[in-house]
Design a protein around this motif. Structure first.
Motif, PDB file in Angstrom:
ATOM      1  N   GLU A 141       0.809  -1.206   0.000  1.00 45.26           N
ATOM      2  CA  GLU A 141       0.000   0.000   0.000  1.00 45.26           C
ATOM      3  C   GLU A 141       0.854   1.273   0.000  1.00 45.26           C
ATOM      4  N   LEU A 142       2.132   1.149   0.353  1.00 41.13           N
ATOM      5  CA  LEU A 142       3.036   2.303   0.348  1.00 41.13           C
ATOM      6  C   LEU A 142       3.606   2.594  -1.031  1.00 41.13           C
ATOM      7  N   PHE A 143       3.439   1.663  -1.975  1.00 41.30           N
ATOM      8  CA  PHE A 143       4.089   1.805  -3.275  1.00 41.30           C
ATOM      9  C   PHE A 143       3.635   3.066  -4.008  1.00 41.30           C
ATOM     10  N   PHE A 144       2.318   3.228  -4.169  1.00 39.07           N
ATOM     11  CA  PHE A 144       1.830   4.360  -4.959  1.00 39.07           C
ATOM     12  C   PHE A 144       2.136   5.703  -4.305  1.00 39.07           C
ATOM     13  N   PRO A 145       1.967   5.879  -2.987  1.00 35.75           N
ATOM     14  CA  PRO A 145       2.367   7.160  -2.390  1.00 35.75           C
ATOM     15  C   PRO A 145       3.847   7.468  -2.602  1.00 35.75           C
ATOM     16  N   LEU A 146       4.683   6.457  -2.383  1.00 39.22           N
ATOM     17  CA  LEU A 146       6.126   6.679  -2.600  1.00 39.22           C
ATOM     18  C   LEU A 146       6.431   6.974  -4.065  1.00 39.22           C
ATOM     19  N   PHE A 147       5.749   6.282  -4.968  1.00 40.86           N
ATOM     20  CA  PHE A 147       5.982   6.492  -6.394  1.00 40.86           C
ATOM     21  C   PHE A 147       5.620   7.923  -6.794  1.00 40.86           C
ATOM     22  N   TYR A 148       4.440   8.380  -6.392  1.00 42.53           N
ATOM     23  CA  TYR A 148       3.994   9.718  -6.800  1.00 42.53           C
ATOM     24  C   TYR A 148       4.830  10.815  -6.157  1.00 42.53           C
TER      25      TYR A 148
END
Length: 386
Positions: A141-148
């Protein structure tokens, strides 16, 4: 070059302050509007609308200085995110958008990369605290926040690097344009000097020959045939001078200067003009066809001989002059010998003859010497043939 500070504006960015301020306040209003609507929130704070408005302003107002004080804006946005979490709020799209804009601004407007990385930490820390209660136990679930967030910072940094390179290229092009302009001006100045030298040689020689022959004609008035011959030579000298001047003037009418350049092969015609009017000029021209002369050297030697003969008419009562032009052992030698006697009062002249001779052969590594020797006044030039 002045040292870059950590908040130096990007080269070429926001050249119009009014446009920059307008964009910044539009961003502030947009983020505030999105945050105040509660978009993306699972439940509003305590069900009250004013809390959303306050949170929206707290997240949006720091972005007003995102261009001039990007690190300060990032610290204030990070603090707002922490305060939001402490008050029990959850991360909505408005909060996420404010964080992205702050990260983009740090990457875009902070000069040094280490400072830009450090400036991103308050937003990342604030975002981590705010999201701690809303992120589940799954690390994915941390992937997209970190990616953006990484993409926002990276995009801002990439734009800054591109603009820095564009600014460097513009400066390089400006320097290149100035260098080209300077080179063009120097080329024009060089052509003007060359043209002035050609005009001097043509006019000085032609006028001096005409004056000398007119004086001879005056002295020979009791001998009509000889006087007529001298006057004919005056006419020939005038016609020859006018022809050379016409060629020079024609060149000035062209787009590119390509001055007429008499060569060694025209020396016999030059010496015969004087020989036919009472001054005996002997010419020895021994330049083998195998001798390779640099471009322009033949003209330089022709003009040197012309100037030397003009000086004979100006300074000497000589009745005979010898001219020797030879090429051997890798050296082109030219000498003009005036046996004299010297005039007590020389005819008027520019006084730059010997200097002009040296300037003619200097580009080819040549030297000119002038002075009395056992045979009279001698002008000698030597030019190495490479």
């Amino acid at each position: 070059m002045a040292p870059l500070t950590s908040t130096a504006p990007a080269p070429g960015a926001a050249r119009d302050p009014v446009v920059a301020a307008t964009v910044d306040w539009l961003v502030v209003l947009g983020v505030a509007a999105v945050a105040s609507t509660g978009l993306g929130l699972e439940q509003p704070w305590d069900g009250s609308g004013w809390s959303l408005a306050v949170a929206g302003l707290a997240l949006a107002l720091p972005l007003a200085v995102r261009r001039t004080r990007p690190v300060l804006a990032a610290v204030l946005v990070g603090a707002a995110l922490v305060a939001q979490a402490w008050l029990g709020g959850t991360v909505g799209f408005g909060s996420f958008l404010a964080g992205l804009v702050a990260l983009f601004s740090v990457g875009r407007h902070v000069a040094r990369t280490p400072d830009a990385l450090a400036g991103a930490l308050p937003v990342l820390a604030g975002g981590a605290v705010a999201m701690a209660s809303s992120i589940g136990e799954e690390p994915a679930e941390l992937f997209f926040p970190l990616f953006y967030t990484s993409a926002a910072w990276g995009l801002g940094r990439a734009l800054r690097v591109l603009e820095q390179r564009s600014a460097q290229l513009r400066r390089y092009n400006e320097v290149l344009a100035r260098d080209q302009e300077t080179t063009a001006r120097l080329a024009v100045a060089g052509e003007r000097i060359r043209l002035a030298r050609e005009l001097h040689d043509v006019l000085a020689h032609t006028v001096m020959v005409m004056v000398w022959q007119a004086e001879e004609a005056e002295e020979l008035l009791d001998s009509p045939d000889r006087a007529r011959e001298s006057l004919t030579n005056v006419q020939d000298a005038g016609r020859r001078g006018l022809a050379e001047l016409r060629r020079l003037i024609d060149v000035l009418r062209e787009d590119e200067l390509d001055l007429p350049a008499p060569e060694l092969s025209e020396l016999p015609a030059l010496t015969s003009l004087l020989s036919g009017s009472g001054l005996s000029v002997s010419l020895e021209l021994d330049v083998p066809s195998s001798a390779v002369l640099p471009p322009g050297l033949g003209n330089a030697v022709y003009r040197l001989v012309q100037e030397a003969l003009t000086n004979v008419l100006r300074h000497s009562h000589a009745e005979a002059v010898s001219v020797h032009v030879t090429a051997s052992a890798g050296t082109l030698r030219c000498s003009v010998v005036d046996p004299g006697p010297r005039r007590t009062v020389p005819r008027p002249g520019s006084g730059h003859g010997l200097v002009g001779m040296q300037e003619r052969v200097a580009p080819y590594g040549g030297t000119v010497e002038a002075g009395e020797d056992g045979t009279g006044f001698r002008v000698t030039a030597e030019v190495p043939l490479r």
